[in-house]
Design an enzyme around this catalytic site. Structure first.
Site: not given
Ligand SMILES: Cc1cc2nc3c(=O)[nH]c(=O)nc-3n(C[C@H](O)[C@H](O)[C@H](O)COP(=O)(O)O)c2cc1C
Length: 165
Positions: A143-146
């Protein structure tokens, strides 16, 4: 790794170099001191390093001050390399313009004849060590929550912070 430097006017350049050592003293690489990067580091001894592992979705970014390693350390590594690579260092005035490939091959032959199997280390070749002041670890997550974990050297302590991805 990618090594980024800048010239006197602040114009950046990046290129790949081989990381030869990473320990508590810093990150070491070897090159020609008269190359573009060598000239950059002579006027601006700051650089950035970059590593990327696509399969692992990881990136490490490093910034710091760069200094030359001792001539003993450069000598040791130079003499550890195969004779052909040592001749190559003499034959190639790295980053300078040359007329054609034959020019390089002729220079290689000439230096090989002069030095035989024991080429000495030229003064203009050796190592640099980057002493890190900032290191950022990036880990890809769903979810691009890197994750981005940033280390900043403050005095002799590392301040650790999480950055928005
Ligand atoms: C995989 C790879 C490894 C390299 N390793 C080095 C190295 O350890 N030292 C070096 O001077 N150049 C190395 N090079 C060549 C540099 O990328 C670059 O072409 C050269 O150092 C000249 O850069 P400059 O004109 O910016 O100084 C490597 C290139 C590649 C693709």
């Amino acid at each position: 790794m990618t090594l980024a430097t800048a010239d006197q006017a602040g114009n950046p350049s990046a290129r790949i170099v081989l990381l030869k050592g990473a320990d508590q003293n810093g990150f070491t690489f070897f090159t020609n001191y008269e190359s573009q990067k060598g000239k950059d580091l002579a006027v601006r001894p700051h650089a950035a390093l970059l590593f990327h592992w696509h399969e692992l979705e990881r990136q490490i970014r490093i910034k710091g001050m760069v200094g030359r390693v001792s001539s003993t350390e450069s000598d040791e590594y130079f003499h550890f390399r195969p004779a052909a690579s040592r001749i190559g260092v003499w034959a190639s005035h790295q980053s300078s313009e040359i007329p054609n490939r034959e020019f390089l091959e002729e220079a290689e032959k000439r230096f090989a004849a002069d030095f035989g199997v024991a080429p000495p280390k030229p003064e203009h070749w050796g190592g640099y060590r980057l002493h890190p002041t900032e290191i950022e670890f990036w880990q890809g997550r769903p979810s691009r929550l890197h994750d981005r974990i940033h280390y900043q050297l403050e005095g002799s302590n590392w301040r650790i912070a999480r950055l928005a991805p």
